[in-house]
Design an enzyme around this catalytic site. Structure first.
Site, PDB file in Angstrom:
ATOM      1  N   CYS A 385       0.927  -1.316  -0.044  1.00 31.74           N
ATOM      2  CA  CYS A 385       0.163  -0.013  -0.262  1.00 31.74           C
ATOM      3  C   CYS A 385       0.842   1.151  -0.041  1.00 31.74           C
ATOM      4  O   CYS A 385       1.452   1.477  -0.938  1.00 31.74           O
ATOM      5  CB  CYS A 385      -1.073   0.088   1.149  1.00 31.74           C
ATOM      6  SG  CYS A 385      -2.513   0.984   0.793  1.00 31.74           S
ATOM      7  N   HIS A 511      -3.592  -5.255   0.264  1.00 30.15           N
ATOM      8  CA  HIS A 511      -2.981  -5.717   1.538  1.00 30.15           C
ATOM      9  C   HIS A 511      -3.085  -7.371   1.596  1.00 30.15           C
ATOM     10  O   HIS A 511      -4.212  -7.870   2.346  1.00 30.15           O
ATOM     11  CB  HIS A 511      -3.777  -5.055   2.923  1.00 30.15           C
ATOM     12  CG  HIS A 511      -3.689  -3.650   3.161  1.00 30.15           C
ATOM     13  ND1 HIS A 511      -2.756  -3.040   4.013  1.00 30.15           N
ATOM     14  CD2 HIS A 511      -4.213  -2.608   2.302  1.00 30.15           C
ATOM     15  CE1 HIS A 511      -2.740  -1.993   3.875  1.00 30.15           C
ATOM     16  NE2 HIS A 511      -3.886  -1.559   3.207  1.00 30.15           N
ATOM     17  N   GLU A 513      -1.454  -8.983   3.691  1.00 32.02           N
ATOM     18  CA  GLU A 513      -1.232  -9.539   4.989  1.00 32.02           C
ATOM     19  C   GLU A 513      -2.790  -9.988   5.418  1.00 32.02           C
ATOM     20  O   GLU A 513      -2.763 -10.757   6.369  1.00 32.02           O
ATOM     21  CB  GLU A 513      -0.519  -8.694   5.919  1.00 32.02           C
ATOM     22  CG  GLU A 513      -1.364  -7.375   6.104  1.00 32.02           C
ATOM     23  CD  GLU A 513      -1.220  -6.244   5.254  1.00 32.02           C
ATOM     24  OE1 GLU A 513      -1.036  -6.581   3.981  1.00 32.02           O
ATOM     25  OE2 GLU A 513      -1.646  -5.046   5.287  1.00 32.02           O
TER      26      GLU A 513
HETATM   27  N1  GLN Z   1      -2.233   6.725   2.573  1.00 30.54           N
HETATM   28  C1  GLN Z   1      -2.093   5.905   1.569  1.00 30.54           C
HETATM   29  C2  GLN Z   1      -3.566   6.245   0.833  1.00 30.54           C
HETATM   30  O1  GLN Z   1      -4.473   6.414   1.543  1.00 30.54           O
HETATM   31  C3  GLN Z   1      -1.831   4.274   1.795  1.00 30.54           C
HETATM   32  C4  GLN Z   1      -2.891   3.724   2.767  1.00 30.54           C
HETATM   33  C5  GLN Z   1      -2.149   2.430   3.271  1.00 30.54           C
HETATM   34  O2  GLN Z   1      -1.107   2.324   3.424  1.00 30.54           O
HETATM   35  N2  GLN Z   1      -3.280   1.692   3.806  1.00 30.54           N
HETATM   36  O3  GLN Z   1      -3.697   5.548  -0.380  1.00 30.54           O
END
Ligand code: GLN
Length: 539
Positions: A385, A511, A513
């Site tokens: 992310c 994600h 994970e």
């Molecule tokens: N802050 C980033 C976004 O909103 C990444 C979010 C995250 O790592 N879950 O896109």
């Protein structure tokens, strides 16, 4: 109507918080599942936030995301990792959500002029939420974990709902497990039962008799302590279960089996008890405990002081480590303190680097510096992310020469927003539950690292973000060697990037994970650990 076709188990906590109700619930569910029962777990949280999505990880640890896009308590992660069955919005309910639906009903006039009160209206809503999973017909047994500690003012409506449900369902259909602490006083050299007696009594003041005591302890419970607890707390002798500190949470199902927790539960619920089949679980444990080698992975983030903030990532490493028969030693590295001058000292010994998800500006320059180092030094890199977004920024700045490249999250004035707000997010002003959330389809390009990792070209993964790879820079980045290799089939959003000339450099917007379980370690973590192992051998 009260559900009498499903069995309900309530888990309350006494004496202290953080005793691990989630792990006990998950371990019991595992034992029941391993005997052929369809079990699920639900968590009721007595706080007023609608969900933990708006909570800082310092407050509440990681926010876990389900397939259906619920932002939930990290205990749901344990439930999925133990059971290998997905959870949903129905598995996590907060007081905020309960009140919100009661108030919405009131506004719709559904209470027909009645005064709306905690009892019966809030307790009815709690009872309804408890039974949603049972009434779906998908489960034989629903385990409901009540957050907080017995005696808390905010838990009272939940305990009252449990009292009513137990009365309506009967002791054969509903039981209460009270998780408590038996402290050891070293000066006296003794384990003490009094705090437990008091917390059981507090439960009884609300009309709830605990059926089973699970006793967290640092020392073994003697026979006389067990007898004393049974006698003073009104439970059967065999319903006093010891839960001694374990070296890994994955030992707890076996420890509960030895203590006969599943047997006492099934006996009271008038269900047949069998020998649970824990073969694959125990295979995993054997590999986890007997690694053949070790890799050192740097986990770069800004919440590194707190184990809970990156819970799912740490657990995914355990699953992938066991499958590869290696111990994954995770070194937490605070990105705020990474600078060009110290980067080699901090990273050169690592076998792989994972740059964590996150929000906001703090610590991002350190993340970018770390990515530059591992890209240039051929160290395996895995970006999740925000980590994937930072990898895109790093490449744009240091390879494309766009020195001011940034994410518009961090610098709204950047001339090169290589990461930009998603179109669908532009008009959103409310914070809670408004990100791109939950499971989305992703198509992978053939003959890429990512397609070989998954061994397929179509996947579903869970998301939680507002910003995305800016497709306006895709051609430039690709020509310079950073390839986009996974896309949302409907919107064309880039979900995966990789550098084919690097030994292992993969960033994902989603994600992975959240989907790694004991039974199904995530392929990306498996491949990353394999790459780290290879890197180590080359060194
Ligand atoms: N802050 C980033 C976004 O909103 C990444 C979010 C995250 O790592 N879950 O896109």
């Amino acid at each position: 109507m009260t559900d009498t076709t499903t069995k309900y188990i309530f888990v309350t906590g006494g004496v202290s918080s953080s005793l691990g109700k989630g792990i006990i619930a998950a371990s019991l569910a595992k034992l029941l599942q391993a005997q052929g029962y369809r079990a699920t777990i639900q968590k009721l949280d007595p706080y007023i936030n609608i969900d933990p999505g708006t909570l800082n990880p310092y407050e509440h640890g990681e926010c876990y995301v389900t397939d259906d896009g619920a932002e939930t308590d990290l205990d749901l992660g344990h439930y999925e990792r133990f059971l290998n069955v997905p959870t949903s919005q129905a598995n996590n309910v907060t007081t905020g959500r309960i009140y919100q639906s009661v108030i919405d009903k009131e506004r719709r006039g559904e209470f027909l002029g009645k005064t709306v009160q905690v009892i019966p209206h809030i307790t009815d809503e709690i009872k309804h939420r408890v039974q949603i999973l049972g009434k779906s017909g998908d489960y034989d047994i629903v385990i409901t974990e009540i957050g907080g500690t017995v005696g808390d003012i905010e838990s009272l409506p939940y305990i009252e709902a449990v009292r009513q449900l137990k009365w309506e369902m009967g002791n054969e259909n509903a039981l209460v497990i009270h998780l408590t602490l038996i402290p050891y006083l070293s000066a006296a050299g003794e384990l003490k039962t009094k705090p437990t007696q008091h917390s059981v009594k507090t439960l009884m003041e609300s009309g709830v008799q605990a059926d089973i005591l699970v006793c967290r302890t640092e020392h073994k419970l003697s026979d006389s302590i067990r007898t004393k607890l049974a006698r003073f707390c009104n439970v059967k002798r065999e319903a006093v279960i010891e839960s001694i500190d374990a070296s890994t949470i994955y030992d707890v199902p076996n420890l509960m089996l030895e203590e006969g927790l599943d047997k006492v539960v099934l006996e009271q619920l008038k269900l047949e008890s069998h020998v649970p089949d824990l073969t694959s679980w125990n295979n995993f444990l054997a590999k986890h405990k007997n690694p053949k080698s070790e890799v050192v992975i740097g986990l770069i983030g800004k919440y590194v002081e707190l184990q809970d903030s990156y819970k799912s990532i740490l657990e995914s490493f355990i699953h992938a480590g066991a499958a590869n028969e290696v111990k994954v030693k995770v070194e937490s590295i605070h990105s705020e303190y990474l600078q060009p001058e110290n980067i080699a000292t901090k990273l050169s010994h690592l076998d792989g680097v994972l740059v964590a998800p996150g929000f906001g500006e703090r610590g991002i320059e350190g993340k970018i510096e770390a990515i530059r180092y591992v890209r240039e030094h051929q160290i395996p890199f895995f970006g999740i992310c925000l980590g994937m977004q930072m990898a895109t920024i790093e490449f744009s700045r240091n390879v494309l020469g766009l020195s001011e490249a940034n994410s518009s999250e961090m610098d709204s004035e950047t001339p090169h927003p290589v990461i930009d707000i998603m179109e669908a997010q532009k008009k959103i002003t409310e914070k809670g539950g408004t990100m791109r959330l939950g499971s989305w389809k992703c198509d992978l390009l053939q003959n890429t690292k990512i397609a070989s990792v998954y061994n397929t070209t179509s996947i579903m993964e869970r998301h939680r973000h507002r910003y995305e790879f800016n497709n306006a820079y895709k051609t430039q980045l690709e020509n310079a060697g950073l390839k986009a290799t996974g896309f949302n089939p409907e919107t064309g959003l880039v979900e995966v990037i990789e550098i084919p000339t690097h030994p292992w450099f993969v960033g994902v917007q989603y994600h992975p994970e959240y989907k790694s379980t004991v039974a199904n370690p995530h392929p990306l973590f498996l491949a990353f650990i394999k790459a780290a192992l290879k890197h180590k051998t080359k060194k």
